[in-house]
Structures are given as C-alpha cells and as structure tokens.
Design an enzyme around this catalytic site. Structure first.
Site, PDB file in Angstrom:
ATOM      1  N   MET A 103      52.843   8.801 104.122  1.00  9.59           N
ATOM      2  CA  MET A 103      54.243   9.108 104.456  1.00  9.59           C
ATOM      3  C   MET A 103      55.014   7.842 104.824  1.00  9.59           C
ATOM      4  O   MET A 103      55.859   7.863 105.716  1.00  9.59           O
ATOM      5  CB  MET A 103      54.306  10.123 105.618  1.00  9.59           C
ATOM      6  CG  MET A 103      53.725  11.472 105.248  1.00  9.59           C
ATOM      7  SD  MET A 103      53.538  12.579 106.671  1.00  9.59           S
ATOM      8  CE  MET A 103      52.000  11.984 107.367  1.00  9.59           C
ATOM      9  N   ASP A 140      50.188  24.943 100.242  1.00 10.01           N
ATOM     10  CA  ASP A 140      51.315  24.016 100.267  1.00 10.01           C
ATOM     11  C   ASP A 140      51.804  23.764  98.856  1.00 10.01           C
ATOM     12  O   ASP A 140      51.249  24.251  97.876  1.00 10.01           O
ATOM     13  CB  ASP A 140      50.865  22.667 100.851  1.00 10.01           C
ATOM     14  CG  ASP A 140      50.465  22.786 102.308  1.00 10.01           C
ATOM     15  OD1 ASP A 140      50.992  23.660 102.991  1.00 10.01           O
ATOM     16  OD2 ASP A 140      49.617  21.984 102.732  1.00 10.01           O
ATOM     17  N   LYS A 191      57.268  23.014 101.327  1.00  8.00           N
ATOM     18  CA  LYS A 191      58.686  22.712 101.152  1.00  8.00           C
ATOM     19  C   LYS A 191      59.106  22.988  99.724  1.00  8.00           C
ATOM     20  O   LYS A 191      58.416  22.662  98.787  1.00  8.00           O
ATOM     21  CB  LYS A 191      58.933  21.222 101.414  1.00  8.00           C
ATOM     22  CG  LYS A 191      59.330  20.936 102.825  1.00  8.00           C
ATOM     23  CD  LYS A 191      59.659  19.475 102.986  1.00  8.00           C
ATOM     24  CE  LYS A 191      59.162  19.011 104.333  1.00  8.00           C
ATOM     25  NZ  LYS A 191      58.935  17.616 104.450  1.00  8.00           N
TER      26      LYS A 191
HETATM   27  N1  SAH Z   1      46.142  15.716 104.095  1.00  8.56           N
HETATM   28  C1  SAH Z   1      46.673  14.843 103.062  1.00  8.56           C
HETATM   29  C2  SAH Z   1      47.862  14.044 103.530  1.00  8.56           C
HETATM   30  C3  SAH Z   1      49.054  14.876 103.900  1.00  8.56           C
HETATM   31  S1  SAH Z   1      50.417  13.919 104.425  1.00  8.56           S
HETATM   32  C4  SAH Z   1      45.550  13.938 102.568  1.00  8.56           C
HETATM   33  O1  SAH Z   1      44.483  13.884 103.178  1.00  8.56           O
HETATM   34  O2  SAH Z   1      45.736  13.275 101.532  1.00  8.56           O
HETATM   35  C5  SAH Z   1      51.331  13.739 102.935  1.00  8.56           C
HETATM   36  C6  SAH Z   1      51.247  12.330 102.449  1.00  8.56           C
HETATM   37  O3  SAH Z   1      50.006  12.144 101.782  1.00  8.56           O
HETATM   38  C7  SAH Z   1      52.284  11.924 101.422  1.00  8.56           C
HETATM   39  O4  SAH Z   1      53.477  11.532 102.064  1.00  8.56           O
HETATM   40  C8  SAH Z   1      51.607  10.759 100.769  1.00  8.56           C
HETATM   41  O5  SAH Z   1      51.678   9.620 101.597  1.00  8.56           O
HETATM   42  C9  SAH Z   1      50.165  11.211 100.753  1.00  8.56           C
HETATM   43  N2  SAH Z   1      49.754  11.841  99.493  1.00  8.56           N
HETATM   44  C10 SAH Z   1      49.432  13.127  99.290  1.00  8.56           C
HETATM   45  N3  SAH Z   1      49.023  13.314  98.022  1.00  8.56           N
HETATM   46  C11 SAH Z   1      49.090  12.115  97.411  1.00  8.56           C
HETATM   47  C12 SAH Z   1      48.769  11.642  96.102  1.00  8.56           C
HETATM   48  N4  SAH Z   1      48.284  12.447  95.165  1.00  8.56           N
HETATM   49  N5  SAH Z   1      48.959  10.325  95.852  1.00  8.56           N
HETATM   50  C13 SAH Z   1      49.403   9.488  96.791  1.00  8.56           C
HETATM   51  N6  SAH Z   1      49.713   9.877  98.037  1.00  8.56           N
HETATM   52  C14 SAH Z   1      49.558  11.173  98.345  1.00  8.56           C
END
Ligand code: SAH
Length: 288
Positions: free
Chosen positions: A203, A62, A84
């Site tokens: 999200m 990703d 994306k």
């Molecule tokens: N599988 C991922 C989440 C994917 S959904 C996990 O476990 O973290 C994508 C969402 O994850 C984003 O919209 C945001 O809310 C969060 N996210 C991902 N990376 C982030 C980061 N470094 N800091 C804060 N939020 C993050």
C-alpha cells in the site's frame, strides 16, 4: 443414518432431515476459515485452501480474487462480496466480523477468502479475534503474500547472502493526521534505513515520495536499488527497477496493486532498470 440428509430453506439456511421431518437444528457446528487466496495466480493457492474452498457453504471474499479461485467453491455456496467497488467503499470491518460470526453461529462452513496471506495487512487478526470472542472455531490457512510473489517473479530474493540479512514488511498507508486529511506512514525510519536489509512496502504507491524521502533522510543511500512490482503473479504483472531516488517517479506510472521492494537485493531482479549493479559488488556495510 440412511434417512439423514440436509437441504436449504428459502432463506438459504441449512435444514436437516433426520427421518422425523425437517428441523432447523444444525447439521454440524459452524466454523470460520480465514483463507489466503495468494496474489492472483490460481496455481499459487495451497492445496489446503482448495480443499477448504470445496467445502464452503458461504464464501465471503474481497476484490481481485480471480474466478478460477472463487469457482473452487461449490456452485451451491452463497457468495458474498465485501470488497471495494469503484467509487463505493468496502464493507466496514466490524460488519464483516459480525457477518462471519453470525453465519458460523447459524451452522455454516464460512470461508473468508482474502488476497495474499490473511495475516499480512489483511485484517485477518481482527476476524480471528471476533471469532474467538464469540466462541466460534476459526482456522487460518496461509497464502502467498504479494511481496513473496513479487520477489519470486522478478528473481530478487528478499534475503541473500552478503546483501540482505533481514526483511521487513511495512505498510505505506498514511495514518490519518486527526484533522487536515492524510499525513504520512508512521514507521521506524532509522530501522528501515539500515543497509543490508530489505524493506517490502505494501500500500505504498501513493506515498512512495515521502517513503523515499524519509529513508534517505534516515541515512539510506539514494542509489539503493528499488523495485516496484504491480499485479504480481497476474497476467498483467509489471516490474520497474529503479533506485530510492527514482522511486516516486516510477510509482507515478503504477495504477494497480503493487509492492515496493527496497534494498540491495532489488538489483538482482531479472529486469532492465537504472540500477548500477557494479556499484553493489562492494556494499558499504561490508567495510563498516
Ligand atoms: N494480505 C495481502 C495484502 C493486503 S494489503 C497479502 O498478503 O498480499 C493490499 C496491498 O497488497 C496492495 O496495496 C498492494 O501493495 C499489495 N498487493 C496485493 N496483491 C498484489 C499483487 N498481486 N501484486 C502486487 N502487490 C499486491
């Protein structure tokens, strides 16, 4: 055995030399690894993830995964980006599932690298189901999820004696309303409004206003502390400490990936904010 070696043909396929000439027979059975890359800081990668990456023949990843992590795959591994890109949409999930399975059936070691943990809002469950349906071996390597990383970096424990007995991870993503565009997240607001309970929203930046309103309507105190952590664990990490009442305004300042952490424990974050920490010393739930 000394004659045995493998190579690739022009299409990148594994070719096996077994002493009787090249054949396209598989060197080994292919496999899919669903690997959590963690929130961004390469040091938060598990040792197992690093080992699996080092054995990758195909790496499917990703957006927002740092090069320091991608580069743990051998230079010979083929990289396929499915996230994306600016105005473009990401590759549809069905296509990703099909790609993973097809490559594994070709005999490749396929590493599907996902941000955070593959099973927290990462659609890893769908990829695992596709692998199972095709009879392809699939293993999952957990990763540090963004909410966990945000909690650690701010010093706000998601559970804490006396302040939070439970934590719930929810998605703030608005479900399509079937017509007019986007509606709002469909969540059990009564459950999320319970005091003495932490809610971590993924999200949820663009829906922060409606999340705050629904939580308040369901009975959560507007002065409940709320934390927004953007780019958790990355060099550009940013933290905002506010309350449910101030959540929407604070979210307006956020442009990168961020989690919302709502609950009494947010007041323990080691940052400045508008929260009245003294008011938390005798939380209402203790009197109930
Ligand atoms: N599988 C991922 C989440 C994917 S959904 C996990 O476990 O973290 C994508 C969402 O994850 C984003 O919209 C945001 O809310 C969060 N996210 C991902 N990376 C982030 C980061 N470094 N800091 C804060 N939020 C993050």
């Amino acid at each position: 055995v000394s004659d045995f070696r493998t190579d690739r043909d022009r299409d990148g396929r594994l070719v096996v030399f077994d002493g009787r000439g090249a054949s396209n027979a598989r060197a080994h059975e292919g496999r899919i690894w669903l690997v959590g890359a963690g929130p961004g800081d390469p040091e938060l990668l598990t040792l197992k993830a690093a080992r699996v990456l080092a054995g990758a023949e195909v790496l499917i990843h990703d957006r927002l995964i740092p090069d320091a992590i991608l580069d743990l795959a051998p230079p010979t591994a083929r990289r396929i980006f499915v996230g994306k890109r600016k105005a473009h949409h990401s590759v549809p999930q069905d296509e990703i599932n099909g790609l993973l399975v097809a490559l594994a059936l070709e005999g490749f070691e396929v590493v599907r690298l996902k941000g955070g943990d593959p099973f927290i809002f990462g659609r890893g469950g769908e990829e695992l189901a596709a692998a199972r349906a095709a009879g392809v071996p699939c293993e999952v390597v957990p990763g540090v999820s963004a909410g966990i990383a945000a909690s650690a970096s701010t010093g706000a424990p998601l559970t804490h004696r006396g302040l939070a007995q439970a934590v719930t991870f929810v998605t703030g993503h608005a479900a399509p309303d079937g017509g007019e565009g986007w509606s709002e997240p469909v969540l059990d607001w009564a459950a999320l409004a319970r005091p003495n309970h932490t809610v971590v929203v993924y999200m949820g930046v663009s829906t922060a206003a409606v999340i705050a309103r629904r939580l308040t309507e369901a009975g959560r105190a507007p002065q409940t502390p709320a934390l927004i952590v953007e780019n958790a664990s990355r060099p550009d990490e940013r933290r905002l400490l506010t309350t449910i009442a101030g959540l929407a305004e604070a979210a307006g300042e956020i442009h990168g990936p961020a989690v919302l952490i709502v609950g009494e424990i947010a007041a323990l974050a080691d940052i400045e904010g508008v929260v009245d920490r003294a008011a938390l010393e005798v939380p209402d739930w203790k009197r109930a």
